[in-house]
Design a protein around this motif. Structure first.
Motif, PDB file in Angstrom:
ATOM      1  N   GLY B  16      41.864  33.714  46.038  1.00 58.74           N
ATOM      2  CA  GLY B  16      42.014  34.710  44.980  1.00 58.74           C
ATOM      3  C   GLY B  16      43.354  35.428  45.076  1.00 58.74           C
ATOM      4  O   GLY B  16      43.845  35.682  46.174  1.00 58.74           O
ATOM      5  N   ARG B  18      46.591  37.876  42.625  1.00 56.24           N
ATOM      6  CA  ARG B  18      46.897  38.764  41.495  1.00 56.24           C
ATOM      7  C   ARG B  18      47.987  38.119  40.650  1.00 56.24           C
ATOM      8  O   ARG B  18      48.533  37.084  41.007  1.00 56.24           O
ATOM      9  N   THR B  27      48.370  33.892  37.980  1.00 55.37           N
ATOM     10  CA  THR B  27      47.944  33.767  39.375  1.00 55.37           C
ATOM     11  C   THR B  27      48.218  32.333  39.848  1.00 55.37           C
ATOM     12  O   THR B  27      48.382  31.430  39.023  1.00 55.37           O
ATOM     13  N   LEU B  48      32.750  35.674  38.193  1.00 52.02           N
ATOM     14  CA  LEU B  48      33.545  36.349  39.204  1.00 52.02           C
ATOM     15  C   LEU B  48      32.581  36.775  40.297  1.00 52.02           C
ATOM     16  O   LEU B  48      31.426  37.105  40.032  1.00 52.02           O
ATOM     17  N   THR B 345      34.860  27.858  45.214  1.00 53.04           N
ATOM     18  CA  THR B 345      35.201  29.274  45.222  1.00 53.04           C
ATOM     19  C   THR B 345      36.143  29.591  46.383  1.00 53.04           C
ATOM     20  O   THR B 345      36.667  28.689  47.046  1.00 53.04           O
ATOM     21  N   SER B 349      40.048  37.323  48.241  1.00 55.04           N
ATOM     22  CA  SER B 349      41.408  37.237  47.732  1.00 55.04           C
ATOM     23  C   SER B 349      42.384  37.601  48.842  1.00 55.04           C
ATOM     24  O   SER B 349      42.100  38.491  49.655  1.00 55.04           O
ATOM     25  N   ASP B 360      39.782  42.306  45.518  1.00 48.02           N
ATOM     26  CA  ASP B 360      39.673  41.658  44.208  1.00 48.02           C
ATOM     27  C   ASP B 360      38.658  40.511  44.252  1.00 48.02           C
ATOM     28  O   ASP B 360      38.720  39.672  45.150  1.00 48.02           O
ATOM     29  N   VAL B 362      36.660  36.958  43.510  1.00 49.28           N
ATOM     30  CA  VAL B 362      37.162  35.586  43.423  1.00 49.28           C
ATOM     31  C   VAL B 362      36.403  34.839  42.336  1.00 49.28           C
ATOM     32  O   VAL B 362      35.259  35.172  42.021  1.00 49.28           O
ATOM     33  N   PRO B 363      37.038  33.820  41.747  1.00 49.69           N
ATOM     34  CA  PRO B 363      36.305  33.002  40.778  1.00 49.69           C
ATOM     35  C   PRO B 363      35.386  32.026  41.498  1.00 49.69           C
ATOM     36  O   PRO B 363      35.656  31.634  42.639  1.00 49.69           O
ATOM     37  N   SER B 380      40.018  29.897  37.138  1.00 47.04           N
ATOM     38  CA  SER B 380      40.968  30.924  37.596  1.00 47.04           C
ATOM     39  C   SER B 380      40.277  32.272  37.615  1.00 47.04           C
ATOM     40  O   SER B 380      39.199  32.448  37.038  1.00 47.04           O
ATOM     41  N   GLU B 381      40.927  33.240  38.259  1.00 51.39           N
ATOM     42  CA  GLU B 381      40.404  34.604  38.346  1.00 51.39           C
ATOM     43  C   GLU B 381      40.265  35.223  36.958  1.00 51.39           C
ATOM     44  O   GLU B 381      39.393  36.070  36.746  1.00 51.39           O
ATOM     45  N   THR B 391      29.036  38.479  36.767  1.00 51.24           N
ATOM     46  CA  THR B 391      29.457  38.839  38.119  1.00 51.24           C
ATOM     47  C   THR B 391      28.311  38.581  39.084  1.00 51.24           C
ATOM     48  O   THR B 391      27.199  39.039  38.855  1.00 51.24           O
TER      49      THR B 391
END
Lengths: 413, 413
Positions: B16, B18, B27, B48, B345, B349, B360, B362-363, B380-381, B391
């Motif tokens: 993960g 930014r 990202t 997420l 996954t 991050s 943050d 993670v996807p 992606s995130e 979530t």
């Protein structure tokens, strides 16, 4: 409270499904024509729901407990008490209840037919029930009702009973009825009572005139019962105690009626309501409207036909069951839209491809003429993922329904 | 159960990230070419994930416990036992384990070099390990293994041991080794054993021939150890006990192997697998396919290269690690797509901008050839925020994977 509504929970059993490759990769809910569900979706709020929890495949009874606001991990009493309540027996906290089969055994107590031929007349049911119901074993009273075909429900009422006992049903012909054993020390009495019951029922049934008649007609006699699904009825706070509401169940299947009665709902009967596609949807709509108008605060309506079609792998019938339920709901909305808050959902997915319950979440939509809308336009497993409620659990349904209906008091000042 | 799959969990450590302002505000996952991850995203369900909880920055070990279905708040044993298991030591419930450094101390037990020069030959490792492993302090047995450079793992096995003791490592040169103190009364014995161990190891190591050789060659002698990361190994129910599954770990890093072994996975070794970008991705794919075909019910594959690149602030290498993992997964899918349920996954991050773990989310994407799709098209995130699973938490991963794979029994009837 000033402005309350009737909370209406409509459950289509096993409605959730997966993409059908031979139907354009759509689910039955996507294929079915459901103008009323779609209006709710367009005007209301949708979610995907893990009825028990992510990845957990719900049984119907545990799923409904969750939908009624009862944590199944804490309150699930086993199938016996729920079936017994649904069959009309008066199971009470402390009782241990079972599902039951009429069976045929030989003189050595070996099972010859686990269903004793399956077919029984009303007179036979009545005679068999009369012979068993009211028996007393030591200080334990036996309640029994014959239900459909070879099936029945049995409740043991007395002190010190527990459900942790081994099976008596060998689940095969040619084997002796098993001796039940306690699975923990304090269940010894219950196992003893069940073992005595098996013998004493056999002695009472084998000489019944209806069994001599059955033998004369070449049918296997119902000279024993096999009980299974033992569950101890533990007391739970009723919906009335928890929320101060008067609640009703409108359902065709005994298990759903029983689960609803377990939490304190009144069973409202509907002429022609069954658990099949031939249930009388018009009468269900009419009775639901009556319940709303006569002041019930919560009405649970259960449609079983979707699940039957799923277990049969019958795509067309599942779609038809969905469409008939949609039409039924349209009539209810036309009559009492300003008096209700509605949730429409399923208790679990039963994919046509597997014909078994699965862990896939189900769609749910909440609607009232004042609930804020989201972007969802159709009621389906795929569309619901975009709903404003995101992902919820079965345990969230009751608070949401009753909160919007005005039955949950403000928390704090 | 009738129709089961192998559940495959693929974790890219620290994947993960930014937005990178110098890379078009995307990202690394958005920048990387990941055709296979994107196919999973398009056909499967994304979310997420807060691996431990919202706002909580996960350590890798605690994060993996959550991903394996173990609440880290209840079951995290500290780093020591996990490293020890990963290093091949047989840590058992009741043992207290540590990470260990070889160090150089002077005659006053003042630390001169916390890593004793860092470099050791195989022969030196063997001699040092032989000197420490098998020591007995009072009724406590010492297990020790030298791992990489100055590092090692140490297990104290005996009755009445607890991990709540203060540090012996002063974390600075020029300071004396600290006296360990119990942080709660019942840890007094453990602190005493550790203090005796520090002294006795010093006495044993200082006269070792390999240390005289090191001094002759101008290298600092490894005449002491400094232990840290004390953790008590508490028993947890294994994956086999919880789910009746046979599970395997394919990983290059000791901590991940150790955490997986802690919950009962078998470590499957792969030739050429390391914790770096140079790990043999082809061999990992091949071994994963073998594990699926040989009947493992659950396979955990860990790729460390993404996290190393993140801690180094190396954007290109992070992207490369992602792309190589994507290619690796493509090979697995080509070979066994109809036998698996996959989740891809990260465990946390590690933003390139901070080079440290961050909170943050993670996807994550879940895929099988029967799981319902959602609207997400890329892994992606940013894209995952639109996924049908919304979530989730790390603890949800195991039930979802095993539920879809067919290893969780129906709840209720």
């Amino acid at each position: 409270m000033s402005d309350t509504r009737t909370a209406l929970l409509l459950v289509m059993d096993g409605v959730g499904d997966r993409l059908l490759p031979d139907r354009g990769n759509r689910t039955p809910l996507q294929i079915a024509s459901t103008p009323n569900f779609d209006t709710l979706a367009r005007q209301g709020q949708s979610a995907l729901m893990n009825v028990i929890g992510p990845g957990i495949t719900p049984g119907s009874d545990a799923a409904h407990l969750a939908l009624f606001g009862y944590d199944p991990v804490e309150t699930y009493p086993g199938r016996g008490p729920l079936e017994a309540l649904g069959a009309g027996l008066d199971s009470k906290p402390g009782s241990v209840a079972f599902r039951s089969n009429f069976a045929t055994v030989d003189d050595d107590f070996v099972v010859v037919d686990r269903r004793a031929g399956r077919e029984f007349t009303e007179e036979e049911h009545a005679a068999l029930q009369a012979a068993i119901d009211g028996m007393v074993i030591d200080d334990v009273k036996v309640h029994f009702v014959a239900t459909v075909e070879h099936r029945g429900a049995l409740v043991l009422e007395g002190p010190g009973l527990y459900a942790d006992i081994s099976e008596v049903d060998p689940h095969e012909t040619g084997k002796r009825v098993l001796i039940s054993k306690p699975l923990r020390p304090d269940a010894k009495k219950t196992a003893d009572v069940v073992n005595k019951l098996m013998r004493q029922v056999h002695l009472k049934l084998r000489d019944l005139p209806i069994n001599k008649d059955r033998v004369d007609r070449g049918l296997p006699p119902a000279n024993a019962i096999l009980v299974r699904g033992a569950g101890r009825h533990e007391e739970v706070a009723s919906l009335e105690e928890k929320y101060h509401i008067r609640s009703a169940v409108i359902a065709g299947g005994a298990l759903y009626i029983g689960t609803a009665k377990f939490v304190g709902m009144e069973h409202v009967t509907v002429e022609g309501q069954t658990g099949t596609i031939d249930t009388n949807f018009d009468n269900i709509a009419q009775k639901t409207i009556e319940c709303v108008n006569s002041g019930y605060n919560y009405v649970f309506v259960h449609i079983k036909a979707t699940d039957n079609a799923s277990h049969d792998g019958n795509t067309d019938e599942k779609i038809l069951a969905i469409e008939r339920t949609d039409t039924m709901l349209g009539k209810i909305i036309d009559a009492v839209s300003d008096k209700i808050v509605i949730a429409v959902t399923g208790d679990h997915s039963t994919p046509l491809s597997t014909r078994e319950h699965a862990c896939d979440p189900v769609p749910i939509v909440f609607w009232s003429d004042f609930i804020r809308p989201d972007d969802v336009e159709r009621f389906s497993e795929i569309d619901a993922a975009g709903g404003a409620l995101h992902t919820i659990r079965g345990l969230d349904v009751m608070p949401l329904l009753l909160g919007y209906s005005g039955y949950i008091e403000k928390f704090g000042a």
